[in-house]
Scaffold this active site. Structure first.
Site, mmCIF file in Angstrom:
data_model
loop_
_atom_site.group_PDB
_atom_site.id
_atom_site.type_symbol
_atom_site.label_atom_id
_atom_site.label_comp_id
_atom_site.label_asym_id
_atom_site.label_seq_id
_atom_site.Cartn_x
_atom_site.Cartn_y
_atom_site.Cartn_z
ATOM 1 N N TYR A 135 0.759 -1.320 -0.049
ATOM 2 C CA TYR A 135 -0.041 0.046 -0.051
ATOM 3 C C TYR A 135 0.854 1.322 0.105
ATOM 4 C CZ TYR A 135 -4.112 -2.764 1.219
ATOM 5 O OH TYR A 135 -5.336 -3.723 1.312
ATOM 6 N N LYS A 182 1.367 -15.607 3.668
ATOM 7 C CA LYS A 182 1.333 -16.426 2.486
ATOM 8 C C LYS A 182 2.635 -16.669 2.221
ATOM 9 C CE LYS A 182 -1.066 -18.534 -0.351
ATOM 10 N NZ LYS A 182 -1.825 -20.079 0.115
ATOM 11 N N ASP A 215 -5.182 -18.092 3.704
ATOM 12 C CA ASP A 215 -6.344 -18.693 2.962
ATOM 13 C C ASP A 215 -6.951 -19.813 4.237
ATOM 14 O OD1 ASP A 215 -4.088 -20.108 2.906
ATOM 15 O OD2 ASP A 215 -4.556 -20.958 0.845
ATOM 16 N N ASP A 239 -5.865 -5.627 6.328
ATOM 17 C CA ASP A 239 -6.810 -5.000 5.983
ATOM 18 C C ASP A 239 -8.218 -6.009 5.682
ATOM 19 O OD1 ASP A 239 -8.279 -2.879 4.813
ATOM 20 O OD2 ASP A 239 -7.288 -2.546 2.875
ATOM 21 N N ASP A 243 -11.502 -6.522 8.270
ATOM 22 C CA ASP A 243 -13.246 -6.400 7.904
ATOM 23 C C ASP A 243 -13.944 -7.639 8.352
ATOM 24 O OD1 ASP A 243 -12.974 -3.884 7.140
ATOM 25 O OD2 ASP A 243 -12.943 -4.118 5.008
#
Length: 344
Positions: A135, A182, A215, A239, A243
């Site tokens: 980001y 990951k 995952d 991020d 949520d």
């Protein structure tokens, strides 16, 4: 009341931001803490459309001179995403707010989307690295608009960034830090995260450690969120996961966050629901996320009793159904704010 000499900058912002911030400030005022409030109600999309400036140097200096900033929401469909980036990312990067801390706790059983009552009681926090990763805006486009266009986004990982966010995660954990990454597919940055997460764990021997690929982590969060305490993740994964945890706790309307420099103590406190232009001006926005931001900043400002009082008041209002429609109630924004204040 706790005696403090603190100054809080306030940026109501766009969309439902001013509506929910009004209720947050009313709750803060009701507590009588003596915190000085400096409202910058001109930092918004209207000003940007008129001047082309998202956050002026003068306003940035004014915010930086305070002890923290309470922000409603930044974003407007009339302007590009660069406007929001110029406000939020400038504050994050220039003030080095390297921690994004988002707690998720189920306030009432009826708010959970999970069927199994024994697994609904989520009470965890996502600790997200806030100044690195993908980001940062690093990268570029080659041969733009041509059939051979190439776009590159750079994912930045540093030892300094990872080690300090990992230490923060272990300092705030009650029982365990679960690293989510990951690293099986992203070996270089992932390897750096793995090494310095383990080293941070060695510096905090009383706290457990666990690792999950992202995952698998999202599946296990939906299966049984009660198994998680602190989830540590990079900017992008954190991020997304935060949520999910917010929704498992009843929805983003109740979710608060802080972007924090844990070394200076400066924080940007922000409900996570965004500007929500589809309901702006209708008077039905949920103010609880913004009010819980007040609880978070009170903790940081040295007012733990008042902070706990806000959390108890929110719990009581939700428990009696005195809430906005998104939580199953019928109250308007101002009425829901008043219902919380009535419990203080």
């Amino acid at each position: 009341m706790s005696a403090v000499a603190r100054k809080l900058s306030v940026v109501p912002g766009d969309g439902i931001g001013p509506e929910v911030i009004d209720q947050a400030l009313a709750a803060l005022d009701a507590l009588g803490t003596g915190i000085e409030v400096d409202v910058l109600d001109h930092v918004n999309a209207d000003t940007f459309l008129r001047t082309g400036v998202a956050l002026s140097d003068k306003d940035f200096t004014r915010i930086a001179a305070s002890d923290g900033v309470l922000l409603g929401a930044i974003g407007d469909p009339r302007v590009s995403a660069d406007y929001a980036r110029d406000v939020l990312l400038r504050l994050r990067f220039d003030l080095d707010l390297y921690v994004n801390y988002r707690p998720a706790k189920l306030f009432h059983d009826r708010l959970s989307p999970l069927r199994d009552a024994t697994r609904r009681g989520i009470d965890c926090a996502v600790v997200r690295e806030n100044t690195e990763g993908s980001y940062t805006g690093a990268g570029g486009v080659l041969r733009a608009g041509s059939p051979h266009e190439v776009a590159i986004d750079v994912d930045i990982t540093t030892r300094h960034g990872v080690s300090r966010i990992a230490d923060f995660a272990f300092r705030t954990a009650r029982r365990e830090v679960c690293l989510v990454d990951k690293s099986n597919a992203v070996p270089f940055g992932g390897g750096l995260w793995q090494r310095h997460w383990r080293q941070a764990g060695q510096r905090h021997p009383g706290i457990g450690s666990r690792h999950l690929y992202v995952d698998a982590a999202v599946m296990k969060l939906v299966e049984d969120p009660t198994r998680f305490d602190v989830i540590l993740a990079n900017n992008a994964h954190g991020d997304i996961i935060s949520d999910l945890t917010a929704q498992l706790a009843g929805g983003i309307g109740t979710s608060a966050s802080v972007n924090l420099n844990a070394d200076t103590g400066f924080g940007l406190y922000e409900p996570v629901h965004g500007a929500a232009p589809d309901i702006a001006g209708k008077g039905i926005a949920n103010p609880i996320g913004a009010i819980l931001c007040v609880s978070m900043l009170l903790d940081q400002f040295g007012c733990p009793d008042e902070s706990e009082g806000v959390r108890r008041a929110v719990n009581a209002a939700i428990g009696t159904g005195r809430v906005t429609p998104d939580l199953g109630g019928v109250l308007r924004t101002d009425e829901a704010g008043a219902a919380v204040r009535a419990k203080l």
